[in-house]
Enzyme design. Structure first.
Site, mmCIF file in Angstrom:
data_model
loop_
_atom_site.group_PDB
_atom_site.id
_atom_site.type_symbol
_atom_site.label_atom_id
_atom_site.label_comp_id
_atom_site.label_asym_id
_atom_site.label_seq_id
_atom_site.Cartn_x
_atom_site.Cartn_y
_atom_site.Cartn_z
ATOM 1 N N ARG A 227 0.815 -1.208 0.000
ATOM 2 C CA ARG A 227 0.000 0.000 0.000
ATOM 3 C C ARG A 227 0.850 1.260 0.000
ATOM 4 N NH1 ARG A 227 -5.267 -0.406 2.087
ATOM 5 N NH2 ARG A 227 -5.023 1.590 3.110
ATOM 6 N N ARG B 279 8.214 6.165 -5.502
ATOM 7 C CA ARG B 279 8.350 6.750 -6.840
ATOM 8 C C ARG B 279 9.551 7.694 -6.926
ATOM 9 N NH1 ARG B 279 3.440 9.918 -5.018
ATOM 10 N NH2 ARG B 279 2.043 8.223 -5.506
ATOM 11 N N ARG C 135 -7.276 -5.889 14.330
ATOM 12 C CA ARG C 135 -6.562 -4.804 14.979
ATOM 13 C C ARG C 135 -7.578 -3.719 15.293
ATOM 14 N NH1 ARG C 135 -2.520 -4.891 18.080
ATOM 15 N NH2 ARG C 135 -1.244 -3.030 17.860
ATOM 16 N N ARG D 240 -0.267 8.058 14.650
ATOM 17 C CA ARG D 240 -0.405 9.302 13.891
ATOM 18 C C ARG D 240 -1.320 10.284 14.601
ATOM 19 N NH1 ARG D 240 -2.932 6.167 8.622
ATOM 20 N NH2 ARG D 240 -4.340 4.886 9.815
ATOM 21 N N GLU E 252 -3.987 8.601 17.316
ATOM 22 C CA GLU E 252 -4.473 7.253 17.001
ATOM 23 C C GLU E 252 -3.545 6.209 17.625
ATOM 24 O OE1 GLU E 252 -5.734 6.912 12.874
ATOM 25 O OE2 GLU E 252 -4.925 4.880 12.822
ATOM 26 N N TYR F 102 -8.700 -6.353 3.838
ATOM 27 C CA TYR F 102 -8.243 -4.977 4.080
ATOM 28 C C TYR F 102 -8.644 -4.114 2.873
ATOM 29 C CZ TYR F 102 -4.588 -1.587 5.646
ATOM 30 O OH TYR F 102 -3.881 -0.494 6.076
ATOM 31 N N ASP G 216 -10.138 -0.923 0.723
ATOM 32 C CA ASP G 216 -10.362 0.526 0.754
ATOM 33 C C ASP G 216 -11.834 0.784 0.457
ATOM 34 O OD1 ASP G 216 -7.780 1.281 1.315
ATOM 35 O OD2 ASP G 216 -7.174 1.332 -0.784
HETATM 36 N N1 UDP Z 1 3.515 2.431 6.770
HETATM 37 C C1 UDP Z 1 4.728 2.678 7.398
HETATM 38 N N2 UDP Z 1 5.086 3.961 7.702
HETATM 39 C C2 UDP Z 1 4.278 5.016 7.429
HETATM 40 C C3 UDP Z 1 3.037 4.774 6.797
HETATM 41 C C4 UDP Z 1 2.687 3.473 6.493
HETATM 42 O O1 UDP Z 1 5.489 1.755 7.681
HETATM 43 O O2 UDP Z 1 4.642 6.161 7.743
HETATM 44 C C5 UDP Z 1 3.165 1.033 6.452
HETATM 45 C C6 UDP Z 1 2.535 0.318 7.650
HETATM 46 O O3 UDP Z 1 2.950 -1.023 7.620
HETATM 47 C C7 UDP Z 1 1.062 0.409 7.354
HETATM 48 C C8 UDP Z 1 1.002 0.302 5.839
HETATM 49 O O4 UDP Z 1 2.201 0.969 5.405
HETATM 50 O O5 UDP Z 1 0.334 -0.618 7.977
HETATM 51 C C9 UDP Z 1 -0.203 0.932 5.203
HETATM 52 O O6 UDP Z 1 -0.364 2.239 5.710
HETATM 53 P P1 UDP Z 1 -1.565 3.203 5.356
HETATM 54 O O7 UDP Z 1 -1.354 4.446 6.121
HETATM 55 O O8 UDP Z 1 -1.677 3.289 3.866
HETATM 56 O O9 UDP Z 1 -2.821 2.374 5.856
HETATM 57 P P2 UDP Z 1 -4.132 2.762 6.661
HETATM 58 O O10 UDP Z 1 -3.813 2.443 8.088
HETATM 59 O O11 UDP Z 1 -4.385 4.213 6.445
HETATM 60 O O12 UDP Z 1 -5.187 1.855 6.100
#
Ligand code: UDP
Length: 370
Positions: free
Chosen positions: A174, A178, A251, A282, A302, A350, A352
């Site tokens: 995810r 780039r 989770r 975050r 969070e 999981y 979206d």
């Molecule tokens: N991730 C990470 N560092 C970051 C953001 C994301 O390691 O700063 C990893 C982490 O394993 C996470 C996954 O990328 O579970 C997906 O994150 P995203 O924020 O896209 O998922 P959300 O929790 O928003 O569904």
């Protein structure tokens, strides 16, 4: 009260259930939607504090490349032009996400794509012959140790409550990488947030449909065949089967929301805390999702936690152990032709938001015809 018979009893007023109900109604079917919570919208639910739409169950940014889905949601809500560009805070340093030329510059001082690629080549040299079988190996193989340490390891371990080497590699897919100076988290063609909030959007999807809130399926509708010909189940699928195939793990999250008497707390909607000592993953500052200008602000920290009975489940944990249990449940679910399972919890995936809507529309079409 004598209950009338419905074509569908839909459990869960989140996206999957609401879209299914809308589609069924459109085709002349009767539906009753129930939800144990006091509100519609599932985890997309938003609530207004002054001019700010609060994402009560965490940040929801709508993004899709599926034009039909974008057109579909735009019937029910006007979307703003929000682009998700989270930043990561690691000790006193700030990095742009997703991994892009800005991130590489902040981390290594590289300026050109060539330099960044060279740096990543050096970083991954040691791992170039491994075939990644877990998240840790996947990250080391793709980007090497610096990025793993600064941006991935602790965040992921806090988020999932497991070591990175115990997690499946797909979770990290995810997180795009780039070689342009582009901080847009998503590659999708369409992106935005409903101007009046998700709750309003879902209210519009549910127009004309009977909804009963604070209503627990197991207490009131367990014998659903008395009330409806078919059931649409969007809750935890293992709970539906009374855990007889085992318990799936989820989770959960705890949110700590605070109103502050300052106009701008962090200058961005989403700031990830990627170090290990900060207990939350975050902070979101809700006003930036909707470009609100007012003198106060609302932030939410969070905290991830393991799901236990009574808490809200947010994420399925699609590791090997859980997937095995799910596969057994799914075999039974396929036999139960009077129940349709959907959504993150009903399919233990999981998803979206756009994928949930796509699945709901496809399932409705299969079930009800065009
Ligand atoms: N991730 C990470 N560092 C970051 C953001 C994301 O390691 O700063 C990893 C982490 O394993 C996470 C996954 O990328 O579970 C997906 O994150 P995203 O924020 O896209 O998922 P959300 O929790 O928003 O569904």
């Amino acid at each position: 009260m004598v209950e009338k018979m419905y074509d569908y009893l839909i459990v869960g007023a989140g996206l999957y259930g609401s879209v299914f109900a809308h589609e069924a109604k459109k085709r002349g079917k009767s539906c009753l939607v129930i939800d144990k919570r006091p509100h519609i919208g599932g985890n997309c639910y938003t609530e207004r504090i002054e001019d700010i739409e609060i994402h009560v169950y965490g940040a929801h940014i709508f993004h899709t490349s599926d034009k039909d889905i974008w057109d579909y949601v735009n019937q029910f809500a006007r979307f703003n032009r929000f682009i998700n560009s989270p930043i990561a805070k690691y000790h006193d340093r700030i990095f742009n996400l997703p991994l892009n030329m800005n991130t590489f510059n902040e981390l290594w001082g590289t300026v050109t794509p060539e330099q960044a690629k060279q740096k990543i080549k050096e970083q991954t040299e040691k791992y170039k012959d491994i075939k990644p079988t877990n998240l840790e190996e996947q990250v080391l193989y793709l980007v090497g140790e610096d990025i793993y340490e600064v941006l991935i390891k602790s965040y992921t371990e806090k988020q999932w409550g497991r070591k990175c080497y115990e997690l499946p590699p797909f979770i990290i897919q995810r997180l795009p990488i780039r070689f342009t100076y582009n901080n847009n988290y998503y590659d999708d063609s369409y992106q935005g947030i409903p101007i009046n909030g998700y709750t309003d959007m879902i209210k519009n999807i549910l127009v004309g449909i009977e909804v009963r809130l604070n209503t627990n399926f197991f207490e009131e509708y367990k014998n659903f065949r008395k009330y409806a010909n078919k059931l649409v189940w969007t809750g935890m699928i293992d709970e539906y089967y009374s855990y007889k195939f085992g318990r799936l793990q989820y989770r959960s999250l705890r949110f700590q929301t605070e109103k502050l008497n300052i106009d701008n707390f962090q200058g961005n909607a989403v700031v990830n805390y990627t170090d290990s000592y900060t207990p939350f993953t975050r902070i979101i500052e809700h006003k930036h999702f909707n470009f609100v200008e007012q003198e106060t602000t609302v932030i939410t920290r969070e905290y991830p936690l393991e799901w236990n009975y009574g808490e809200e489940p947010y994420y399925p944990i699609n590791d090997e152990k859980n997937n095995l249990i799910y596969n057994e449940i799914e075999k039974q679910a396929k036999k139960d032709t009077d129940v349709i399972f959907g959504g993150r919890l009903g399919n233990y995936k999981y998803y979206d938001m756009d994928k949930v809507i796509r699945k709901s529309l496809d399932d409705a079409k299969k079930e009800l015809g065009k």
